[in-house]
Design a protein around this motif. Structure first.
Motif, PDB file in Angstrom:
ATOM      1  N   PHE A 126       4.338  92.380  54.553  1.00 16.12           N
ATOM      2  CA  PHE A 126       5.005  92.880  53.134  1.00 16.12           C
ATOM      3  C   PHE A 126       5.663  91.614  52.541  1.00 16.12           C
TER       4      PHE A 126
ATOM      5  N   HIS B  10       7.876  91.286  50.228  1.00 15.95           N
ATOM      6  CA  HIS B  10       9.244  91.447  49.862  1.00 15.95           C
ATOM      7  C   HIS B  10      10.313  91.616  50.955  1.00 15.95           C
ATOM      8  N   MET B  11       9.608  91.461  52.198  1.00 16.58           N
ATOM      9  CA  MET B  11      10.740  91.590  53.519  1.00 16.58           C
ATOM     10  C   MET B  11      10.213  89.959  53.984  1.00 16.58           C
TER      11      MET B  11
ATOM     12  N   TYR C  69       9.890  96.549  60.804  1.00 16.11           N
ATOM     13  CA  TYR C  69       9.755  98.054  60.154  1.00 16.11           C
ATOM     14  C   TYR C  69       9.090  99.289  60.909  1.00 16.11           C
TER      15      TYR C  69
ATOM     16  N   ILE D  54      11.027 102.883  60.937  1.00 11.68           N
ATOM     17  CA  ILE D  54      10.202 103.938  60.369  1.00 11.68           C
ATOM     18  C   ILE D  54      10.522 105.039  61.786  1.00 11.68           C
TER      19      ILE D  54
ATOM     20  N   TYR E  61      16.608 104.741  54.534  1.00  6.84           N
ATOM     21  CA  TYR E  61      16.161 104.319  53.246  1.00  6.84           C
ATOM     22  C   TYR E  61      16.802 103.354  52.484  1.00  6.84           C
TER      23      TYR E  61
ATOM     24  N   LEU F  16      16.586 100.168  54.187  1.00  4.19           N
ATOM     25  CA  LEU F  16      15.515  99.441  54.087  1.00  4.19           C
ATOM     26  C   LEU F  16      15.278  98.854  52.625  1.00  4.19           C
ATOM     27  N   LEU F  17      15.782  99.472  51.360  1.00  6.81           N
ATOM     28  CA  LEU F  17      15.362  99.059  50.324  1.00  6.81           C
ATOM     29  C   LEU F  17      16.654  97.706  49.921  1.00  6.81           C
TER      30      LEU F  17
END
Lengths: 564, 378
Positions: free
Chosen positions: B87, B89-90, B98, B102, B117, B120-121
Motif C-alpha cells: 500500500f 500510502h502506508m 494491516y 483488520i 477506521y 487506519l486513516l
C-alpha cells in the motif's frame, strides 16, 4: 457480488440519463432548430401530445432554406470569416512568439529561467474578459500607454483596443501559455545524441537546429497551433468586451441573436457551425497527438545539451521578459485602477483609496457568495459523477462513457449555453433562469477536466492493491475505505480545485444563463464594464483573481503532497 | 497450517478454457512450485486458491475445509503478489500491521470499528494496540526490516519491498502461503539470495507454500515438488530430480533444463543385452530404455554427450559413437557449448572446460560418445 453489480448499473444508467438530458438532447435540439428555424421542444414532444403534433409539423417543414439563407446573409458569413481569420492570426502569432520562448526554457541556460516560467502561468489564471478590460485601461483613450505614446509624440492611440487588433493582442498575450508547455516538451524530444551526431557529421550549430531539433519539434508545434486555434475560436470573454459594433464575430453574433433578438434559428445555425469548426480542430489535434505522448515528459528523461552561449541566452531572456511583461502590466493596471480615486489620462492614478473594495463588500457581497455557492454546487456534482465515470472507464473499460464525457471539450461555452436555453425554456422542464441549470451547465462543461484528474488517480491504483487488501482479510467495503479511498483522494481534491477555479472564471455560461438573483462575480464584473463602472469592476476582478490564486496555490500544494 | 487439495478443477473464461481438470495434492508444510510458460494457467490456479477467481467446476480444499463458498477475504491464504502490491500510502509498519488491524476490526462492535477506521486513516486519531505492535515488530525483525519500520515502502529497495510483502503475508499466520512470481522483479544476484531467504523461512516456519514461477531453475532449486503446467493442463508432478532425469514428455524435457530431442524410429529391441536400437535422421543410436511405440523421441541432455577428437578409438560397449561437425562453439566460463551437426541433425553439447584443454574450432570433425543409459525414450 451480484448486488454490487446491480447497484453500479443503476448509477451507470443515471449518468447516461444525466448526460443525455443535459448534453445530448440540447445539442440535438440546436441541430434540429437550425433546420426548422423555430424552437423545437424535444422533451415536451414526449410528454405532451399537443407539443408532439406541433413538433411533427415543424419536422415536416424541414428544409435547407435556412442554411441557404445564412450563406447569402452577409452578416453570418462575415462573422464566420472574421472568427476564422481571428483564430488563424492568433494561432500563427502565438506559435511565432512561443518558439524562442519555449526553446529558451527547454534547451538553454538562460538567466531567470525559473522566474520566467513562473510568470508564464499568470495569463492562465485570469479570465479573458478581465484581460480584455485590462487592455482598455492600458491602451484605451484614457490609458496610460496612450498617455506615454502621446508624450513621445504619437498621435491618438497606439493601438485601439476596441478593434480586431485589440482582440488579437489580448488573445495572443493571454493564450500563449496554452501552447508554451507543449512546445517546451516538443523541444525536449530531440536527444543530445542526435544533435551530436549532426555536429559530428560536420554540421554547424544553427544548421543542426534548423534540420534536426526543429523538425523533430514540428508535430508538437502543429498540435499546439491547433489547440490555440480552438481556444481562440471558442473564446467569448475577449470579443464580448472588445468587439466594436461593426466587427462580426461568431461568438458575439450568436450571443446577440439569442439575448437581443431571440432569433432561435439564427443562433442555432451559428451554434452548429461553431461546434463543427471547434470539433474539427479538436479532432485534428487529437489525431496528431495520438500515440505521440511526448516521450520525454514521462518515462526515462533524455539527456539534453543546454546552450550556454551568453549572447543567445541573454537575448532570449530579455525577449522572454518582454513577452511576460505584457500580461503582468495588464494585471498591475487592474490592481492600480482598483485602488485609484480617479485615473485619467495619466501615467499613474491621481490618488489612492480602498473605497471601491468597501463598495464591493457592502453592495456586491452577494455576487461573491453566489460564485462560491455555484462553484461548490458544481464541485460536489462533478466529484460524484467523475468518481463513478472514472471507475466505469478504468475498471470496466467503458469507452462509450469516456467518449460521452469528453464531448463538452469541443463545445464552445456560448454554444452550450444557447443549446441549454433553447431546450429548457419551456415546460415540462423549465429550468432556464434557475441556479440548478447553471450548476448543471458548469458541471458538464468542466467535467472532462475532473474526470481526467480522477481517472489518473484511479489508473494508478492497480487491481492487485485492492486484491492485496482483500487477501489480508478486508471486505470490499473496508478495502474501499482504508486503501482505495485514501489513494483516490488526492486526484479528487486536485480535480475539484480545478473545477472550482474554472467555474469562478467561467464567462459565457454565466452571462447567458445566470438569473439576476444568482449573478456570480464574472457576470457582475461584465455588467460593471458594460455600465462603465470601471473602478468597481477592477476591484471585483482583483478579488476574483486573488481567489483563483489562493485556490491554485492549494492545488499545487495538494499536487506536491500527492507526488510524495 | 494445512494441506491443499484440488480435485477436477476446470476454469473457463468465456469460450477459453484456462484450466483443464486440474488435480493436485499438496502436503502440509510442503514447498510446492507451479512451473510453466506464461499463459499456462499457473497463476489462474493460484488465484482460484486465493479466491480471486472462481473455478467453473471442481473442488478446492484447504486443510479439511472446502473453500468454494468462502470469500477471498476469509480464506486465510497469505499472498505475495508479483508486484508486491504494497500500500503506497502506508509505511512499512502499517503495511505489515494491516491484516492484524483488520482482524481486530472484524471482531469489534460498530462503535469500536469507527475508532479503528479513524486510526487506519490517520495516525493522529489513535494508536495501534500494543499486541499488534509487538507482533509486527517481531516479524519485521525476522525479515531484518525492524530498522525500516517507519519508512515509506517507495523508499525501499526491491529486495526490501519483497521482504515487506513476505512479512505482511506471514504476520496473519496463513494456512497457506501463496507466492506469484515473487522474484521476477529482482536482479540476478538478489534473486539468488532471496531464493535462499524464502526457502529458509519456509523451512523454519514449516508453512505450506505454493510458489508460481516460469523460471525452472527457481522451481528446481527451491521446491520440494514441482507441478509442470502447459496450456491449462498439469503435465507432470514430481521432485526436481524426477523431473530432470525422467521427463514424461518432450515439453518437460525441453522446459526443465535443455535437451536434445531427436525424432527416432524404434528398429529393434534386443532381449539379451537389453538394448533398443533407434534409427534417426542419419544415425543409429542405442538405448537401455524401452518403449512400446514405433515412432518415438530420444532425449539426450547436452552434458551427457562427450566430445572426442576424431582420431580417438573408442572401445566401450556402453556407448554409442557418432560422427559430428562443430558448427559453433560458445565459451561460457566453466563450460563450453557446442552446436553440432550429426548428418542433418543438429545437437547441442555441453562440456566442462578446464584450463589447458583446447576448444574444438568450428568446422572440425569430432566424435560424440553417448552412454546407452543416458538416452531417454518418450
Amino acid at each position: 457480488m451480484k448486488a454490487r453489480f446491480n447497484g453500479l448499473s443503476v448509477v451507470k444508467i443515471f449518468i447516461y440519463a444525466f448526460f443525455g438530458l443535459f448534453l445530448i438532447i440540447p445539442l440535438l435540439a440546436v441541430f434540429l432548430i437550425s433546420f426548422t428555424n423555430e424552437p423545437v421542444n424535444i422533451i415536451g414532444t414526449f410528454t405532451d401530445p399537443a407539443v408532439f403534433s406541433s413538433t411533427i409539423d415543424k419536422l415536416k417543414a424541414i428544409n435547407l432554406e435556412n442554411y441557404r439563407q445564412i450563406f447569402s446573409n452577409a452578416g453570418y458569413l462575415d462573422s464566420l470569416k472574421n472568427s476564422l481569420s481571428l483564430a488563424l492570426v492568433v494561432m500563427v502569432l502565438v506559435i511565432l512568439i512561443c518558439i524562442p520562448l519555449a526553446y529558451g526554457i527547454a534547451r538553454t541556460n538562460m538567466p531567470f529561467k525559473k522566474t520566467i516560467s513562473a510568470l508564464c502561468t499568470i495569463p492562465l489564471i485570469i479570465p479573458t474578459f478581465i484581460s480584455a478590460y485590462a487592455f482598455i485601461i492600458m491602451f484605451g483613450r484614457a490609458g496610460w500607454v496612450t498617455y506615454f505614446y502621446e508624450m513621445l509624440g504619437g498621435e491618438g492611440m497606439l493601438i485601439d483596443p476596441y478593434s480586431m487588433t485589440g482582440i488579437i493582442l489580448v488573445q495572443v498575450f493571454f493564450f500563449f501559455p496554452y501552447a508554451l508547455w507543449p512546445l517546451v516538451a516538443a523541444f525536449k524530444i530531440s536527444d543530445v545524441t542526435l544533435e551530436e551526431a549532426s555536429l559530428n557529421l560536420g554540421a554547424k550549430n544553427w544548421f543542426t537546429f534548423i534540420f534536426v531539433t526543429f523538425p523533430l519539434a514540428i508535430p508538437g508545434i502543429i498540435s499546439s497551433a491547433l489547440l490555440i486555434f480552438t481556444v481562440s475560436f471558442s473564446d467569448f470573454g475577449t470579443p464580448i468586451v472588445l468587439a466594436p459594433k461593426d466587427l462580426n464575430l461568431m461568438v458575439v453574433e450568436a450571443y446577440r441573436e439569442i439575448s437581443g433578438f431571440f432569433n432561435w434559428g439564427g443562433a442555432a445555425i451559428l451554434t452548429v457551425i461553431m461546434i463543427i469548426v471547434a470539433a474539427l480542430f479538436f479532432w485534428l489535434q487529437h489525431i496528431l497527438t495520438k500515440g505521440k505522448n511526448y516521450g520525454s515528459v514521462s518515462g526515462k528523461p533524455k539527456q539534453q545539451k543546454m546552450v550556454t552561449n551568453k549572447v543567445v541566452t541573454r537575448s532570449l531572456s530579455v525577449y522572454s521578459f518582454i513577452i511576460v511583461l505584457v500580461p503582468l502590466l495588464a494585471m498591475l493596471s487592474v490592481l492600480l485602477q482598483s485602488v485609484a480615486t480617479t485615473w485619467g489620462k495619466d501615467l499613474l492614478p491621481s490618488g489612492y483609496t480602498l473605497k471601491h473594495y468597501q463598495t464591493i463588500f457592502s453592495t456586491s457581497l452577494g455576487n461573491i457568495q453566489n460564485s462560491i455557492v455555484l462553484a461548490i454546487g458544481a464541485l460536489v456534482l462533478s466529484v460524484i459523477i467523475a468518481t463513478f465515470v472514472s471507475y466505469f472507464v478504468v475498471r470496466q473499460n467503458s469507452a462509450k462513457m469516456d467518449f460521452m464525457t469528453s464531448i463538452p471539450l469541443v463545445v464552445p461555452g456560448i454554444a452550450f449555453g444557447i443549446a441549454l436555453i433553447q431546450t429548457f425554456n419551456v415546460a415540462p422542464l423549465q429550468l432556464t433562469g434557475t441556479a440548478i441549470l447553471l450548476i448543471i451547465a458548469y458541471t458538464i462543461r468542466r467535467l472532462p477536466y475532473m474526470v481526467r484528474s480522477t481517472m489518473g488517480a484511479m489508473r494508478a491504483i492497480k487491481q492487485d492493491i485492492e486484491e492485496a487488501a482483500i487477501n489480508l482479510g478486508a471486505t470490499p467495503l473496508t478495502a474501499a475505505i482504508t486503501v482505495i479511498g485514501p489513494l483516490l483522494l488526492p486526484g479528487i481534491a486536485a480535480g475539484s480545485v480545478l473545477v472550482f477555479i474554472t467555474v469562478i472564471k467561467e464567462t459565457s455560461i454565466s452571462i447567458l444563463l445566470a438569473p439576476p438573483e444568482w449573478a456570480p462575480m464574472s457576470l457582475a464584473i461584465f455588467q460593471n464594464i458594460l455600465r462603465a463602472e470601471y473602478y468597481s469592476a477592477a476591484a471585483m476582478s482583483v478579488i476574483l483573481v486573488a481567489l483563483v490564486l489562493v485556490l491554485q496555490g492549494l492545488a499545487s500544494y495538494i499536487g506536491k503532497k500527492q507526488r510524495l | 497450517m494445512g494441506s491443499v487439495i484440488i480435485e477436477n478443477m476446470t476454469k473457463q473464461f468465456g469460450d477459453f478454457t484456462a484450466l483443464h481438470n486440474i488435480n493436485l495434492e499438496i502436503q502440509e508444510g510442503e514447498f510446492f512450485a507451479l512451473l510453466g510458460p506464461s499463459g499456462c494457467g499457473k497463476t489462474t490456479t493460484m488465484r482460484c486458491i486465493a479466491g480471486f477467481e472462481h473455478p467453473t467446476s471442481g473442488k478446492i480444499k484447504i486443510g479439511d475445509k472446502e473453500v468454494e463458498k468462502i470469500p477471498a477475504n476469509r480464506r486465510n491464504c497469505g499472498m505475495v503478489f508479483q508486484s508486491y502490491a504494497l500500500f503506497p500510502h502506508m509505511n512499512v509498519f502499517d503495511n505489515v500491521a494491516y491484516s492484524l488491524n483488520i482482524k481486530q476490526l472484524n471482531a469489534s462492535n460498530p462503535v469500536k470499528q469507527l475508532g479503528i477506521y479513524a486510526r487506519l486513516l490517520s495516525k493522529r486519531l489513535g494508536r495501534t494496540p500494543k499486541d499488534i505492535q509487538e507482533k509486527v515488530m517481531e516479524i519485521l525483525k525476522y525479515v531484518e526490516l525492524d530498522q525500516h519500520a517507519e519508512r515509506l515502502t517507495s523508499e525501499l529497495s526491491g529486495g526490501q519491498q519483497q521482504r515487506v510483502a513476505l512479512a505482511r503475508a506471514l504476520v496473519m499466520e496463513p494456512a497457506v502461503l501463496l507466492m506469484d512470481e515473487p522474484l521476477s522483479n529482482l536482479d540476478q544476484k538478489l534473486r539468488h539470495s532471496m531464493r535462499n531467504t524464502i526457502r529458509t523461512i519456509q523451512q523454519d516456519l514449516g508453512i505450506t507454500t505454493i510458489f508460481v514461477t516460469h523460471d525452472q531453475e527457481e522451481a528446481m532449486s527451491m521446491a520440494d515438488r514441482v507441478a509442470v503446467m502447459d496450456k491449462g493442463n498439469i503435465v507432470q508432478i514430481g521432485t526436481p530430480t524426477e523431473l530432470y532425469s525422467n521427463p514424461l514428455t518432450p515439453f518437460i524435457a525441453d522446459f526443465v533444463g535443455t535437451s536434445n530431442i531427436l525424432d527416432v524410429e524404434v528398429v529393434d529391441h534386443n532381449q539379451l543385452n537389453g538394448l533398443t536400437t533407434l534409427k534417426g535422421d542419419s544415425f543409429l543410436l542405442q538405448s537401455t530404455n524401452t518403449i512400446e511405440k514405433k515412432q518415438a523421441k530420444a532425449v539426450i541432455r547436452p552434458e551427457h554427450i562427450q566430445v572426442l577428437p576424431y582420431d580417438t578409438a573408442v572401445n566401450n560397449e556402453e556407448v554409442t559413437v557418432l560422427e559430428g561437425i562443430v558448427v559453433m562453439s560458445t565459451y561460457l566460463g566453466p563450460t563450453v557449448r557446442y552446436d553440432m551437426k550429426v548428418g542433418n541433425q543438429e545437437m547441442i553439447v555441453d562440456t566442462t572446460y578446464s584450463s589447458g584443454t583446447s576448444i574444438f574450432e568450428e568446422g572440425r570433425k569430432v566424435k560424440l560418445s553417448i552412454e546407452h543409459g543416458r538416452v531417454l525414450l518418450i
